[in-house]
Enzyme design. Structure first.
Site, PDB file in Angstrom:
ATOM      1  N   GLY A 163      50.360  51.924  73.305  1.00  0.00           N
ATOM      2  CA  GLY A 163      48.947  51.616  73.438  1.00  0.00           C
ATOM      3  C   GLY A 163      48.407  52.394  74.618  1.00  0.00           C
ATOM      4  O   GLY A 163      48.549  51.972  75.768  1.00  0.00           O
ATOM      5  N   SER A 164      47.828  53.565  74.336  1.00  0.00           N
ATOM      6  CA  SER A 164      47.508  54.499  75.419  1.00  0.00           C
ATOM      7  C   SER A 164      46.442  53.973  76.377  1.00  0.00           C
ATOM      8  O   SER A 164      46.442  54.328  77.557  1.00  0.00           O
ATOM      9  CB  SER A 164      47.088  55.850  74.836  1.00  0.00           C
ATOM     10  OG  SER A 164      46.027  55.695  73.915  1.00  0.00           O
ATOM     11  N   ASN A 165      45.530  53.119  75.895  1.00  0.00           N
ATOM     12  CA  ASN A 165      44.492  52.601  76.787  1.00  0.00           C
ATOM     13  C   ASN A 165      45.088  51.739  77.895  1.00  0.00           C
ATOM     14  O   ASN A 165      44.846  51.962  79.081  1.00  0.00           O
ATOM     15  CB  ASN A 165      43.462  51.789  75.991  1.00  0.00           C
ATOM     16  CG  ASN A 165      42.495  52.673  75.241  1.00  0.00           C
ATOM     17  OD1 ASN A 165      42.318  53.831  75.576  1.00  0.00           O
ATOM     18  ND2 ASN A 165      41.884  52.120  74.207  1.00  0.00           N
ATOM     19  N   ASP A 166      45.867  50.709  77.501  1.00  0.00           N
ATOM     20  CA  ASP A 166      46.454  49.826  78.515  1.00  0.00           C
ATOM     21  C   ASP A 166      47.491  50.560  79.362  1.00  0.00           C
ATOM     22  O   ASP A 166      47.604  50.327  80.562  1.00  0.00           O
ATOM     23  CB  ASP A 166      47.096  48.599  77.849  1.00  0.00           C
ATOM     24  CG  ASP A 166      46.104  47.459  77.686  1.00  0.00           C
ATOM     25  OD1 ASP A 166      45.089  47.446  78.412  1.00  0.00           O
ATOM     26  OD2 ASP A 166      46.324  46.595  76.827  1.00  0.00           O
ATOM     27  N   ARG A 202      45.157  44.864  63.264  1.00  0.00           N
ATOM     28  CA  ARG A 202      44.822  43.972  64.381  1.00  0.00           C
ATOM     29  C   ARG A 202      44.566  42.554  63.884  1.00  0.00           C
ATOM     30  O   ARG A 202      43.537  42.266  63.291  1.00  0.00           O
ATOM     31  CB  ARG A 202      43.597  44.490  65.123  1.00  0.00           C
ATOM     32  CG  ARG A 202      43.753  45.883  65.724  1.00  0.00           C
ATOM     33  CD  ARG A 202      42.472  46.282  66.444  1.00  0.00           C
ATOM     34  NE  ARG A 202      42.573  47.577  67.068  1.00  0.00           N
ATOM     35  CZ  ARG A 202      42.187  48.720  66.507  1.00  0.00           C
ATOM     36  NH1 ARG A 202      41.705  48.714  65.262  1.00  0.00           N
ATOM     37  NH2 ARG A 202      42.299  49.860  67.156  1.00  0.00           N
ATOM     38  N   HIS A 204      26.249  41.651  35.305  1.00  0.00           N
ATOM     39  CA  HIS A 204      25.575  42.794  34.675  1.00  0.00           C
ATOM     40  C   HIS A 204      25.085  43.780  35.730  1.00  0.00           C
ATOM     41  O   HIS A 204      25.265  45.003  35.591  1.00  0.00           O
ATOM     42  CB  HIS A 204      24.398  42.310  33.817  1.00  0.00           C
ATOM     43  CG  HIS A 204      23.621  43.437  33.221  1.00  0.00           C
ATOM     44  ND1 HIS A 204      22.524  43.994  33.843  1.00  0.00           N
ATOM     45  CD2 HIS A 204      23.799  44.151  32.082  1.00  0.00           C
ATOM     46  CE1 HIS A 204      22.059  44.980  33.103  1.00  0.00           C
ATOM     47  NE2 HIS A 204      22.806  45.095  32.027  1.00  0.00           N
ATOM     48  N   GLU A 257      52.724  49.320  76.485  1.00  0.00           N
ATOM     49  CA  GLU A 257      51.436  49.432  77.177  1.00  0.00           C
ATOM     50  C   GLU A 257      51.534  49.012  78.644  1.00  0.00           C
ATOM     51  O   GLU A 257      50.531  48.954  79.341  1.00  0.00           O
ATOM     52  CB  GLU A 257      50.381  48.589  76.444  1.00  0.00           C
ATOM     53  CG  GLU A 257      50.819  47.168  76.121  1.00  0.00           C
ATOM     54  CD  GLU A 257      49.932  46.497  75.079  1.00  0.00           C
ATOM     55  OE1 GLU A 257      48.823  46.990  74.821  1.00  0.00           O
ATOM     56  OE2 GLU A 257      50.356  45.471  74.530  1.00  0.00           O
ATOM     57  N   CYS A 268      49.286  54.238  68.731  1.00  0.00           N
ATOM     58  CA  CYS A 268      48.111  53.722  68.005  1.00  0.00           C
ATOM     59  C   CYS A 268      46.930  53.734  68.953  1.00  0.00           C
ATOM     60  O   CYS A 268      46.812  52.902  69.841  1.00  0.00           O
ATOM     61  CB  CYS A 268      48.375  52.320  67.471  1.00  0.00           C
ATOM     62  SG  CYS A 268      48.914  51.113  68.693  1.00  0.00           S
ATOM     63  N   ARG A 326      50.073  43.667  64.264  1.00  0.00           N
ATOM     64  CA  ARG A 326      50.188  43.174  65.637  1.00  0.00           C
ATOM     65  C   ARG A 326      49.707  41.738  65.704  1.00  0.00           C
ATOM     66  O   ARG A 326      48.605  41.422  65.247  1.00  0.00           O
ATOM     67  CB  ARG A 326      49.367  44.046  66.596  1.00  0.00           C
ATOM     68  CG  ARG A 326      49.556  43.678  68.061  1.00  0.00           C
ATOM     69  CD  ARG A 326      48.749  44.600  68.962  1.00  0.00           C
ATOM     70  NE  ARG A 326      47.319  44.380  68.832  1.00  0.00           N
ATOM     71  CZ  ARG A 326      46.389  45.180  69.363  1.00  0.00           C
ATOM     72  NH1 ARG A 326      46.750  46.258  70.036  1.00  0.00           N
ATOM     73  NH2 ARG A 326      45.105  44.916  69.202  1.00  0.00           N
TER      74      ARG A 326
END
Length: 800
Positions: free
Chosen positions: A701-704, A510, A420, A680, A751, A578
């Site tokens: 994976g632009s960071n790695d 992820r 309810h 990456e 990504c 992934r």
């Protein structure tokens, strides 16, 4: 049969008969008459008509007395409670007109004959002639009586149903909705009881009750009669299924199964003064699911059938007979909240900073608010409620409605998504967190808190006033683009929240986030449970895997369902999952993980990604990941899932991983399976042609890639100024892999947050001809607009 104009059997009723038998009974008749051939089972029964109600009112001279009592209330001469009590007593003291009583008794005798049982047990349900109309939900406004036996008890229950047309809550509700009290009649449904006291019952919706996502069926279930679920008196099981796959008998699209506490159940009270009562459930009942998978699927298929017949999302009640094992639908009415929600705009709430978490439960709605607590023990205390406060109580029923609409938010100890409190909160647009278990114990009056329903299926109560960001997105103004803009996703609980965004799929789901939050246990600790030395870890595993004979099945079940929710949210568009990309120090923090992970000086460059999947240290754990992915694709039907391998250092490693995947039922190309690889590592760019022969696509994976191209630790504060995704060397890497991949016929996406953080980076990616970019949901609109602007010159040249 006497009184033919006062009694109608369900098979003679259709949904156009609402003026005669009310919405509830008209719907029951419609299903009995039209959906039986489709396999939908509805218990047989009959309804008294509105004419029978008006005859009772007329013969007992009630109309003038009712009007006078209501006039005194509206004029301020009496209170609502006094007026309601006076009118109800008028009905309870009324005498049945002889013709009406004889008609009811004759119909009951026929019901007993059909049931092959003297004094058959029946459910007696109220059905107002204005009830369950598309623009109003009268759910719970009038009474239902269960396990009624014998003519005398039946007539008494019917009289009480008439009286319930004038409960305080029903009077208030009609005033709020503008219904004329003396133009609303009551029909009574008398239906053969389903012995769910010996099994279970619950509620079902053919739409997601929180987000309006229209491709799922939501089922709540508890042991015993269904009233406890409706009233929110128990924390029920929750199941979700994916509607588009239900017609395929070879698939099993159950995308969510949550076991509720189900601490008590309502059963028959043989020989007692009341026909039903509540008793505690056993430990075995609390630990078990109420429904088997095939029963979940059968109910879901019925929900599809009923929704299709009515042409709109539906709110249904179901019951299982413990004697025969059969399932039945006992009520169906239109869903009146999400199906009528404005879909042209999307209001989003984001918690930017917050205090300590105090409690959590199921989130109802998607808003976040702050306010001061007002704890109330019962509806008798509602006079003490402070307008604009956060209402905190054990659970609610219709008597609480007058103050629920004045609350900033609602928090309850008990109840599920179909309780309810949940239903009314949605209708009122008030955020609620239900089923916390302890809110009334840990919160106190005038305490400043934040109630957050903005973080997915789970709702949270935070200490103090959080910093809440509110945005409104005009969906019709989002431009179309050639470059696909997809979403990054980690939290399955929030998957349906963004279904209205015109995203082109999920570019990154992820898996490690799902393992960390939904599973919590290191997969190798489940594979080698008997060898575990950590007794605390074993106890934690025992608690989490309760009910599983094979503990590894817990991992596979939880992972498969979580991933299937993400896949369902964007189906049939691609969803790129992934495989787990924890570093060893992160894996070690999972329950039982320390016994299976090496200690490394530099986990970022250590035993991570693809290298784990064929290693004896983790190969059995990766096999569980593959098993879950295979279930999502093969058993549940989500062929839109693409598998992506992270941190793959060489083509030799790629071959080994693909071989292990194939051995676990995930062969690239088989049954349409595509496999991508994260780009990456510089080696992924240098040997892009060779990687493209082994994989169907790349996701940058632009960071790695930035870290390893520039030799800069991305977590180093000292080197923060050197970490730059716009560096010429990094751009060369990205441009080169796109060129090489396209020549080889492979797709390329990115990504990461770079396009969100720097709009010029999105321009660069579009200029390079990237196929897609994937960003967080809250960045989607800005990136989509930027991509459209970047594509505009090229589009103009084509048109010219």
């Amino acid at each position: 049969m006497p009184g033919d104009n006062e009694i109608l059997w369900f098979e003679k009723i259709r949904r156009g008969d609402v003026p005669r038998v009310g919405g509830k009974n008209a719907s029951l008749g419609e299903m009995v008459g039209c959906l039986g051939d489709a396999g939908v089972k509805v218990p047989f029964g009959f309804a008294t008509t509105a004419q029978a109600y008006w005859r009772f009112v007329e013969d007992n001279h009630l109309k003038e007395k009712i009007a006078a009592a209501l006039a005194d209330f509206i004029g301020g001469k009496t209170t609502l409670a006094e007026a309601g009590d006076l009118i109800r007593r008028l009905f309870l003291r009324g005498e049945w007109p002889k013709q009406t009583a004889e008609a009811i008794k004759a119909a009951y005798a026929e019901l007993c004959r059909r049931a092959s049982k003297a004094d058959a047990d029946v459910a007696v349900r109220s059905s107002a002639t204005a009830e369950d109309l598309p623009d109003a939900s009268f759910a719970g406004q009038q009474e239902t009586y269960l396990n009624i036996r014998g003519e005398r008890a039946l007539l008494d229950a019917c009289r009480r149903c008439y009286a319930s047309l004038f409960t305080d809550r029903a009077i208030s509700y009609r005033i709020a909705k503008g219904f004329d009290h003396l133009k609303v009649a009551l029909s009574i449904g008398v239906q053969k009881m389903v012995r769910s006291d010996l099994a279970g019952a619950g509620v079902m919706f053919s739409i997601d009750t929180e987000t309006g996502f229209d491709k799922i069926v939501l089922i709540n279930a508890a042991w015993g009669l269904g009233e406890n679920v409706v009233q929110g008196a128990v924390d029920p099981d929750e199941y979700q299924t994916f509607k588009p796959f239900l017609a395929n008998q070879g698939l099993k699209p159950i995308i969510e199964k949550k076991r509720g506490d189900k601490a008590r159940k309502m059963i028959y009270a043989e020989g007692a003064s009341a026909p039903t009562h509540n008793v505690p459930t056993s430990k075995a009942e609390r630990a078990a699911f109420v429904l088997y998978d095939q029963e979940i699927l059968l109910l879901s298929r019925w929900a599809n059938t009923i929704e299709s017949h009515y042409g709109q999302p539906m709110d249904m009640e179901w019951a299982k007979d413990g004697e025969s094992g059969e399932l039945f639908i006992v009520q169906a009415r239109p869903e009146t909240v999400q199906s009528r929600r404005e879909a042209s705009a999307l209001k989003t709430y984001r918690i930017k900073s917050k205090g300590r978490r105090i409690a959590s439960g199921l989130s109802i709605g998607d808003a976040a608010v702050t306010g001061k607590v007002c704890v109330l023990e019962s509806a008798r205390d509602i006079a003490h409620f402070v307008d604009g406060a956060v209402l905190v109580t054990e659970n609610t029923d219709p008597d609480w409605v007058p103050i629920m609409k004045r609350a900033a938010a609602i928090v309850t100890d008990h109840g599920g998504r179909t309780s309810h409190a949940a239903i009314v909160s949605r209708e009122l647009g008030v955020p609620a967190v239900v089923g916390t278990g302890n809110a009334t114990q840990v919160l106190h009056d005038e305490q400043l808190i934040t109630v957050s329903c903005a973080e997915g299926d789970e709702g949270f109560i935070y200490e103090g006033a959080a910093d809440i960001e509110v945005n409104e997105v005009e969906l019709g103004r989002i431009p179309a683009t050639h470059t696909k803009v997809m979403l990054n996703f980690a939290n399955p609980a929030a998957a349906f929240r963004w279904w209205r965004l015109p995203a082109d799929g999920i570019g990154l789901a992820r898996m490690e986030f799902v393992i960390n939050n939904n599973i919590k246990i290191h997969p190798m600790a489940l594979v080698h449970y008997d060898k575990l030395k950590d007794e605390d870890a074993k106890r934690a595993i025992d608690e989490l895997t309760l009910g599983y004979e094979d503990r590894t099945a817990y991992f596979v079940d939880r992972l498969a369902r979580a991933l299937s929710r993400i896949a369902a949210a964007r189906h049939p568009m691609p969803v790129i999952v992934r495989t787990s990309d924890f570093k060893t120090n992160e894996y070690a923090n999972l329950i039982g993980g320390r016994e299976f992970e090496p200690k490394e000086e530099n986990p970022m460059l250590g035993f991570r990604g693809a290298s784990r999947y064929y290693s004896p240290r983790y190969r059995d754990g990766f096999a569980l990941e593959c098993k879950a992915l295979r279930r999502v694709r093969q058993e549940m039907g989500f062929k839109n899932v693409i598998v992506m391998i992270p941190f793959c250092r060489s083509t030799t490693e790629a071959d080994r991983v693909l071989e292990v995947m194939a051995a676990n039922g995930l062969a690239r190309g088989q049954d349409g399976l595509e496999v991508y690889v994260m780009c990456e590592i510089p080696a992924n760019v240098i040997l892009a042609e060779a990687f493209a022969k082994r994989f169907d696509g790349f996701s940058i994976g632009s960071n790695d890639l930035t870290q390893l191209t520039l030799g800069v630790d991305r977590d180093s504060e000292e080197l923060a100024d050197l970490f730059n995704e716009q560096d010429d060397a990094v751009k060369w890497m990205i441009r080169t892999v796109i060129e090489k991949a396209h020549k080889a016929g492979a797709k390329v996406g990115l990504c990461g947050q770079a396009p969100s953080n720097d709009p010029t980076f999105a321009d660069f990616l579009v200029a390079c001809g990237i196929d897609s970019m994937s960003v967080s949901p809250d960045s989607f609109v800005n990136v989509k607009n930027r991509v459209a602007a970047a594509e505009a010159p090229a589009l103009a040249r084509v048109k010219s």
